[in-house]
Enzyme design. Sequence first.
Site, PDB file in Angstrom:
ATOM      1  N   TRP A  31      40.027  81.915  43.693  1.00 57.30           N
ATOM      2  CA  TRP A  31      39.420  83.231  43.418  1.00 57.30           C
ATOM      3  C   TRP A  31      40.347  84.105  42.590  1.00 57.30           C
ATOM      4  O   TRP A  31      39.904  84.790  41.668  1.00 57.30           O
ATOM      5  CB  TRP A  31      38.983  83.923  44.709  1.00 57.30           C
ATOM      6  N   ASP A  66      40.837  92.089  46.183  1.00 55.59           N
ATOM      7  CA  ASP A  66      39.591  91.387  46.478  1.00 55.59           C
ATOM      8  C   ASP A  66      39.619  91.033  47.964  1.00 55.59           C
ATOM      9  O   ASP A  66      40.393  90.174  48.383  1.00 55.59           O
ATOM     10  CB  ASP A  66      39.494  90.125  45.608  1.00 55.59           C
ATOM     11  N   LYS A  88      29.914  87.580  53.136  1.00 60.12           N
ATOM     12  CA  LYS A  88      30.800  86.970  54.123  1.00 60.12           C
ATOM     13  C   LYS A  88      30.842  87.824  55.394  1.00 60.12           C
ATOM     14  O   LYS A  88      30.484  87.348  56.448  1.00 60.12           O
ATOM     15  CB  LYS A  88      32.209  86.780  53.563  1.00 60.12           C
TER      16      LYS A  88
HETATM   17  C1  PLP Z   1      32.910  84.616  47.682  1.00 60.30           C
HETATM   18  C2  PLP Z   1      34.083  85.216  47.001  1.00 60.30           C
HETATM   19  C3  PLP Z   1      34.016  85.703  45.688  1.00 60.30           C
HETATM   20  C4  PLP Z   1      32.759  85.582  44.836  1.00 60.30           C
HETATM   21  O1  PLP Z   1      31.745  86.361  45.330  1.00 60.30           O
HETATM   22  P1  PLP Z   1      30.347  86.460  44.552  1.00 60.30           P
HETATM   23  O2  PLP Z   1      29.645  87.511  45.356  1.00 60.30           O
HETATM   24  O3  PLP Z   1      29.693  85.130  44.616  1.00 60.30           O
HETATM   25  O4  PLP Z   1      30.619  86.896  43.169  1.00 60.30           O
HETATM   26  C5  PLP Z   1      35.140  86.289  45.145  1.00 60.30           C
HETATM   27  N1  PLP Z   1      36.276  86.397  45.842  1.00 60.30           N
HETATM   28  C6  PLP Z   1      36.386  85.934  47.105  1.00 60.30           C
HETATM   29  C7  PLP Z   1      37.674  86.077  47.826  1.00 60.30           C
HETATM   30  C8  PLP Z   1      35.287  85.333  47.711  1.00 60.30           C
HETATM   31  O5  PLP Z   1      35.386  84.887  48.983  1.00 60.30           O
END
Ligand code: PLP
Length: 363
Positions: free
Chosen positions: A102, A174, A198
């Site tokens: 990521w 993030d 999540k």
């Molecule tokens: C799932 C995830 C993403 C991507 O998320 P999207 O909503 O599919 O764009 C980015 N960073 C992390 C840490 C994630 O777990």
Amino acid sequence: MTRLHNFCAGPAAMPSAVLERAREEMLDYRGQGLSVMEMSHRSPTFEAIAAKAERDFRELLAIPDNYRVLFMQGGATMQFACVPLNLLGGGGTPNYLDTGIWSTKAIKEADHLGAGHVAASTKASGYARVPRADEIALSSDAAYLHYCHNETIGGLAFDYVPEVDSAGLPLVCDMSSSILSTPLDVSQYGVIYAGAQKNIGPAGITVVIVREDLLDRAVARTPSLLGWKVYADNDSMINTPPTYAWYLAGLVFEWLKDDIGGLHAMEAINRRKSQALYDAIDASEFYANPIAPASRSLMNVPFTLADDSLNGRFLEEAEAEGLLNLKGHRSVGGMRASLYNAVTEADVAALTTFMQDFERRRG
Ligand SMILES: *Cc1c(COP(=O)(O)O)cnc(C)c1O
């Protein structure tokens, strides 16, 4: 009706109590005679739903008054582009920590707007740990430092907050797969963002927490729907927001406050869950987790079997026991159990029992 044990990495398990509440309110939201998904986003009823969701979210994370909470679409992936677009207006180099898949994707987006500087990377270790504080080397003209708190695919997480205060830099994080899993000191950050699917709610909504003084740093010609300030100035209703996802996120915040008792209580449950699974892995010669203990994730636990040829059998038998979505990410292989807030201690107990049983029969 049966609800099975869902360890999906995302879109992930939702609290059953939230889904039951949504079911009750589905056709007739609290005597209004229509569903939340059928209402105008400008109606007083929806405005109240949106405002309550933000209030509860702020209360859960004790978000200071000088931060704005934005509800956007496009997922965390769109924020990979929004971060440089909104923070590089005054020039400077975007700085990134590289801890896995990521963070690598975030770095690539920043590179579109001028090459980013990788201030530390643990790629050489196979991303088996996060960088130590003393390994972080910022560029002299850094505009911000971005990192991914919890690498959802690799299963590693920061156990400390990188120090950038002395350099006066905004720290950007993030937190897609770890937000609301523990309490947090928001004041240490400039920007925090997280896709919902999540730990917040269903896919389709993305939450951004941004310090007010950072809202005037966007590069010129940023498209309006990618600019944080536009959302801040319009209560996240510059166009039609994902109203139903917003409402469900609000129900999750209420559940966290009223049923769980807040984020300290949530953290205690999450620690017990992940401890139980790591203990089961560590006690066995058959299962292994590749991450350095200090960097192990509370939310996503990858593990391998001593004999890879048993992977298919493991997954099939797990599924027959009602243990769903344990297959590891295609880039990593093996297994991964995601233990987000809605996954219960009983779900984890069912998993560890199955793992021990499988090891006895096959190991
Ligand atoms: C799932 C995830 C993403 C991507 O998320 P999207 O909503 O599919 O764009 C980015 N960073 C992390 C840490 C994630 O777990």
